[in-house]
Design a protein around this motif. Structure first.
Motif, PDB file in Angstrom:
ATOM      1  N   ARG A  56       0.799  -1.224   0.000  1.00  0.00           N
ATOM      2  CA  ARG A  56       0.000   0.000   0.000  1.00  0.00           C
ATOM      3  C   ARG A  56       0.829   1.271   0.000  1.00  0.00           C
ATOM      4  NH1 ARG A  56      -4.353  -1.804   4.694  1.00  0.00           N
ATOM      5  NH2 ARG A  56      -4.925  -3.796   3.753  1.00  0.00           N
ATOM      6  N   GLY A  57       2.060   1.196   0.491  1.00  0.00           N
ATOM      7  CA  GLY A  57       2.828   2.418   0.675  1.00  0.00           C
ATOM      8  C   GLY A  57       3.976   2.523  -0.303  1.00  0.00           C
ATOM      9  N   VAL A  58       4.425   3.771  -0.515  1.00  0.00           N
ATOM     10  CA  VAL A  58       5.579   4.000  -1.368  1.00  0.00           C
ATOM     11  C   VAL A  58       6.785   4.438  -0.541  1.00  0.00           C
ATOM     12  CG1 VAL A  58       4.199   4.557  -3.393  1.00  0.00           C
ATOM     13  CG2 VAL A  58       4.846   6.390  -1.833  1.00  0.00           C
ATOM     14  N   HIS A  59       6.603   4.532   0.775  1.00  0.00           N
ATOM     15  CA  HIS A  59       7.740   4.910   1.609  1.00  0.00           C
ATOM     16  C   HIS A  59       8.669   3.707   1.791  1.00  0.00           C
ATOM     17  CE1 HIS A  59       6.027   2.955   5.215  1.00  0.00           C
ATOM     18  NE2 HIS A  59       4.865   3.477   4.837  1.00  0.00           N
ATOM     19  N   THR A  60       9.847   3.969   2.291  1.00  0.00           N
ATOM     20  CA  THR A  60      10.919   2.964   2.332  1.00  0.00           C
ATOM     21  C   THR A  60      10.544   1.740   3.146  1.00  0.00           C
ATOM     22  OG1 THR A  60      12.609   4.649   2.023  1.00  0.00           O
ATOM     23  CG2 THR A  60      13.326   2.561   2.988  1.00  0.00           C
ATOM     24  N   LEU A  61       9.953   1.939   4.343  1.00  0.00           N
ATOM     25  CA  LEU A  61       9.613   0.792   5.173  1.00  0.00           C
ATOM     26  C   LEU A  61       8.570  -0.088   4.489  1.00  0.00           C
ATOM     27  CD1 LEU A  61       9.477   2.164   8.843  1.00  0.00           C
ATOM     28  CD2 LEU A  61      11.389   1.211   7.574  1.00  0.00           C
ATOM     29  N   ALA A  62       7.583   0.537   3.862  1.00  0.00           N
ATOM     30  CA  ALA A  62       6.544  -0.231   3.168  1.00  0.00           C
ATOM     31  C   ALA A  62       7.143  -1.035   2.018  1.00  0.00           C
ATOM     32  CB  ALA A  62       5.453   0.703   2.659  1.00  0.00           C
ATOM     33  N   GLU A  63       8.085  -0.431   1.314  1.00  0.00           N
ATOM     34  CA  GLU A  63       8.708  -1.141   0.197  1.00  0.00           C
ATOM     35  C   GLU A  63       9.571  -2.304   0.692  1.00  0.00           C
ATOM     36  OE1 GLU A  63      10.690   1.868  -2.059  1.00  0.00           O
ATOM     37  OE2 GLU A  63       8.849   2.440  -3.130  1.00  0.00           O
ATOM     38  N   ARG A  64      10.277  -2.096   1.819  1.00  0.00           N
ATOM     39  CA  ARG A  64      11.054  -3.193   2.397  1.00  0.00           C
ATOM     40  C   ARG A  64      10.155  -4.340   2.831  1.00  0.00           C
ATOM     41  NH1 ARG A  64      14.572  -0.077   6.879  1.00  0.00           N
ATOM     42  NH2 ARG A  64      16.012   1.104   5.563  1.00  0.00           N
ATOM     43  N   ALA A  65       9.080  -3.998   3.546  1.00  0.00           N
ATOM     44  CA  ALA A  65       8.163  -5.030   4.043  1.00  0.00           C
ATOM     45  C   ALA A  65       7.537  -5.801   2.883  1.00  0.00           C
ATOM     46  CB  ALA A  65       7.090  -4.405   4.922  1.00  0.00           C
ATOM     47  N   THR A  66       7.115  -5.071   1.852  1.00  0.00           N
ATOM     48  CA  THR A  66       6.500  -5.717   0.690  1.00  0.00           C
ATOM     49  C   THR A  66       7.488  -6.650  -0.002  1.00  0.00           C
ATOM     50  OG1 THR A  66       4.999  -3.850   0.349  1.00  0.00           O
ATOM     51  CG2 THR A  66       5.364  -5.321  -1.526  1.00  0.00           C
ATOM     52  N   ALA A  67       8.734  -6.198  -0.128  1.00  0.00           N
ATOM     53  CA  ALA A  67       9.752  -7.024  -0.777  1.00  0.00           C
ATOM     54  C   ALA A  67       9.988  -8.307   0.009  1.00  0.00           C
ATOM     55  CB  ALA A  67      11.049  -6.235  -0.919  1.00  0.00           C
ATOM     56  N   GLN A  68      10.060  -8.203   1.343  1.00  0.00           N
ATOM     57  CA  GLN A  68      10.263  -9.407   2.162  1.00  0.00           C
ATOM     58  C   GLN A  68       9.071 -10.344   2.081  1.00  0.00           C
ATOM     59  OE1 GLN A  68      11.619  -7.544   6.097  1.00  0.00           O
ATOM     60  NE2 GLN A  68      12.818  -9.444   6.027  1.00  0.00           N
ATOM     61  N   TYR A  69       7.874  -9.778   2.122  1.00  0.00           N
ATOM     62  CA  TYR A  69       6.645 -10.577   2.094  1.00  0.00           C
ATOM     63  C   TYR A  69       6.532 -11.346   0.778  1.00  0.00           C
ATOM     64  CZ  TYR A  69       1.577 -11.512   2.365  1.00  0.00           C
ATOM     65  OH  TYR A  69       0.332 -12.100   2.397  1.00  0.00           O
ATOM     66  N   ALA A 275      -7.499 -10.795   1.776  1.00  0.00           N
ATOM     67  CA  ALA A 275      -8.172  -9.584   2.238  1.00  0.00           C
ATOM     68  C   ALA A 275      -7.556  -9.079   3.535  1.00  0.00           C
ATOM     69  CB  ALA A 275      -9.659  -9.859   2.454  1.00  0.00           C
ATOM     70  N   GLY A 276      -7.460  -7.764   3.659  1.00  0.00           N
ATOM     71  CA  GLY A 276      -6.979  -7.158   4.898  1.00  0.00           C
ATOM     72  C   GLY A 276      -5.473  -7.247   5.040  1.00  0.00           C
ATOM     73  N   THR A 277      -4.986  -6.715   6.140  1.00  0.00           N
ATOM     74  CA  THR A 277      -3.551  -6.787   6.414  1.00  0.00           C
ATOM     75  C   THR A 277      -3.165  -8.231   6.692  1.00  0.00           C
ATOM     76  OG1 THR A 277      -3.513  -4.554   7.332  1.00  0.00           O
ATOM     77  CG2 THR A 277      -1.694  -6.018   7.933  1.00  0.00           C
ATOM     78  N   PRO A 278      -2.261  -8.793   5.914  1.00  0.00           N
ATOM     79  CA  PRO A 278      -1.902 -10.207   6.106  1.00  0.00           C
ATOM     80  C   PRO A 278      -0.969 -10.382   7.293  1.00  0.00           C
ATOM     81  CG  PRO A 278      -0.584  -9.273   4.351  1.00  0.00           C
ATOM     82  CD  PRO A 278      -1.538  -8.186   4.785  1.00  0.00           C
ATOM     83  N   ASN A 279      -0.660 -11.626   7.602  1.00  0.00           N
ATOM     84  CA  ASN A 279       0.319 -11.941   8.641  1.00  0.00           C
ATOM     85  C   ASN A 279       1.708 -11.772   8.020  1.00  0.00           C
ATOM     86  OD1 ASN A 279       1.927 -12.948  10.669  1.00  0.00           O
ATOM     87  ND2 ASN A 279       0.857 -14.886  10.887  1.00  0.00           N
ATOM     88  N   ILE A 280       2.147 -10.529   7.965  1.00  0.00           N
ATOM     89  CA  ILE A 280       3.397 -10.204   7.275  1.00  0.00           C
ATOM     90  C   ILE A 280       4.579 -10.877   7.965  1.00  0.00           C
ATOM     91  CG2 ILE A 280       4.865  -8.328   6.443  1.00  0.00           C
ATOM     92  CD1 ILE A 280       2.332  -6.500   6.772  1.00  0.00           C
ATOM     93  N   ALA A 281       4.667 -10.699   9.269  1.00  0.00           N
ATOM     94  CA  ALA A 281       5.778 -11.292  10.017  1.00  0.00           C
ATOM     95  C   ALA A 281       5.756 -12.811   9.910  1.00  0.00           C
ATOM     96  CB  ALA A 281       5.715 -10.873  11.479  1.00  0.00           C
ATOM     97  N   GLY A 282       4.563 -13.397   9.914  1.00  0.00           N
ATOM     98  CA  GLY A 282       4.446 -14.843   9.787  1.00  0.00           C
ATOM     99  C   GLY A 282       4.969 -15.351   8.460  1.00  0.00           C
ATOM    100  N   ALA A 283       4.609 -14.645   7.379  1.00  0.00           N
ATOM    101  CA  ALA A 283       5.087 -15.047   6.055  1.00  0.00           C
ATOM    102  C   ALA A 283       6.598 -14.919   5.955  1.00  0.00           C
ATOM    103  CB  ALA A 283       4.410 -14.200   4.983  1.00  0.00           C
ATOM    104  N   ILE A 284       7.134 -13.814   6.472  1.00  0.00           N
ATOM    105  CA  ILE A 284       8.580 -13.608   6.442  1.00  0.00           C
ATOM    106  C   ILE A 284       9.283 -14.676   7.283  1.00  0.00           C
ATOM    107  CG2 ILE A 284      10.407 -12.022   7.171  1.00  0.00           C
ATOM    108  CD1 ILE A 284       8.448  -9.720   6.372  1.00  0.00           C
ATOM    109  N   GLY A 285       8.685 -14.995   8.433  1.00  0.00           N
ATOM    110  CA  GLY A 285       9.235 -16.059   9.272  1.00  0.00           C
ATOM    111  C   GLY A 285       9.185 -17.407   8.590  1.00  0.00           C
ATOM    112  N   LEU A 286       8.114 -17.669   7.850  1.00  0.00           N
ATOM    113  CA  LEU A 286       8.021 -18.923   7.091  1.00  0.00           C
ATOM    114  C   LEU A 286       9.114 -18.978   6.035  1.00  0.00           C
ATOM    115  CD1 LEU A 286       6.671 -21.553   6.237  1.00  0.00           C
ATOM    116  CD2 LEU A 286       5.013 -20.212   4.930  1.00  0.00           C
ATOM    117  N   GLY A 287       9.373 -17.851   5.395  1.00  0.00           N
ATOM    118  CA  GLY A 287      10.468 -17.804   4.425  1.00  0.00           C
ATOM    119  C   GLY A 287      11.800 -18.154   5.067  1.00  0.00           C
TER     120      GLY A 287
END
Length: 412
Positions: A56-69, A275-287
């Protein structure tokens, strides 16, 4: 990473503790696995450095999180050999994945008089959604039997597949019997009958290589927490053409394309289901868990469990009054040992074992139809994984014998 169970165990801080003044021997891996320090560190690093919403975001943290997810999604794709990452949907776990298939694909494909085929060895998560679908659609739910050895009865499967069969849903590995079902052969039979095959892979993906294209499954579900990853994250794999036919089960932010006052359209795969905010940390942890497993080698994990079973089996079968469920041929099973000990209630067995520092499971293991089929209301279960050693196996046997003696003679 060269394989050494003792060295691997050192990566799991939780295992370095005393329980009831005894060193912990964790043998409840079929319920959930422990997490290595690399997975814990990866999740912590996300929250400390990259915590932001994805897509959803174009700021640096959002781009980092999206890339990891999305990198985690690609890791899953390669791990299970899916054709493309769009066929990998993140869910809350195996249960959610199976419910999505039953609710979305099932309601669109199963009609009055149609048949759904499952087996008597299934986990409740692969029974109840199909029961509910059959009730809603006035369909027929049928069960494949097991053989006296605890294998899936292939003759029962063949005899019950008909032109009315729309969905067959089976465990890749039984969470009680430990038996590995011949999914590739089953997929061929199911597709010849014109049906689709759904597979509960919760007990398979952590322990053996899974290639969804080679198996030719239509849907495949599994959970992160059973394969060294965080809780609350799971995967539903589906063939693209089937996922594209399906409607989302949940609606809201993230999965939409355009929303007007009266109508909405959905994003393309895989996001139309998330739908909605996913379990971002969970997906990254699964990776991170996948990275850890691949560094060890999934073949090495499977071989280690087989060697543990070969070491343990003669020691167990020498204990009088011990009943083990499932096939005696070790090549037909994984590191799951479900058993009953004479006339001792499984809960009493598990409690006594816990006093020896050995963590096992007791109950019906969410498989009440199977327990009925086996002629027991409940059972005890020890399940081994990559960090378990021959010393753990020895302690398990010692604790079993001590438990038996305590309930026989009152001493331990």
């Amino acid at each position: 990473m060269s394989f050494s169970a003792d060295k691997i165990k050192a990566d799991f801080m939780i295992l370095n503790q005393l329980v009831n003044e005894e060193p912990l021997v964790y043998l409840d891996n079929a319920a959930t696995s422990q997490k290595p320090t690399t997975v814990l560190a990866t999740v912590e690093q996300y929250y400390r450095r990259n915590n932001a919403n994805v897509h959803r975001g174009v700021h640096t943290l959002a781009e980092r999180a999206t890339a990891q997810y999305e990198a985690a999604r690609q890791k899953v794709q390669h791990f299970i050999h899916a054709k493309e990452s769009a066929e990998v949907l993140f869910t809350r776990g195996t249960t959610t994945s199976l419910n999505w298939v039953a609710k979305s694909y099932g309601e669109a494909s199963v009609h009055q008089g149609d048949e759904i085929l499952i087996s008597v060895m299934e986990h409740h998560s692969n029974i109840v959604p199909w029961q509910q679908l059959a009730k809603r659609q006035q369909a027929v739910l049928k069960y494949i039997d097991i053989t006296p050895e605890g294998l899936l009865d292939m003759n029962s499967l063949r005899s019950q597949l008909t032109s009315k069969t729309k969905i067959v849903s089976l465990a890749h590995v039984s969470n009680v019997l430990g038996v590995v079902n011949p999914i590739q052969e089953i997929a061929h039979l199911v597709h010849e009958a014109g049906a689709v095959l759904v597979v509960d892979g919760a007990q398979a993906v952590p322990h053996q290589k899974v290639d969804v294209q080679e198996l030719d499954v239509d849907f495949y579900a599994f959970s992160g927490h059973k394969m060294l990853g965080p809780t609350g994250i799971g995967v539903l794999y589906g063939k693209r053409h089937l996922l594209e036919q399906m409607e989302p089960v949940e609606f809201g932010g993230e999965m939409i394309d355009i929303v007007t006052e009266q109508e909405s359209t959905w994003k393309e795969l895989p996001w139309k289901f998330e739908a909605g905010t996913p379990n971002i940390a969970g997906a990254i942890g699964l990776g991170a868990a996948i990275d850890y497993m691949e560094a060890i080698g999934v073949d090495n994990i499977q071989q280690h469990e087989q060697e543990l079973m070969q070491y343990l089996w003669p020691k167990l079968t020498a204990i009088p009054g011990l009943t083990i469920y499932g096939p005696a041929k070790l090549e037909q099973r994984t590191g799951i040992i479900t058993f009953n000990l004479e006339d001792i209630h499984p809960h009493d067995v598990a409690t006594a074992m816990d006093m020896e520092g050995v963590a096992i499971r007791a109950g019906n293991h969410c498989t009440q139809p199977l327990m009925t089929r086996l002629g027991c209301g409940s059972s005890a279960r020890a399940s081994f994984y990559v960090y378990n050693t021959t010393a753990d196996a020895d302690k398990f046997v010692e604790a079993l014998i001590a438990t038996k003696e305590f309930f026989s003679y009152g001493t331990i």
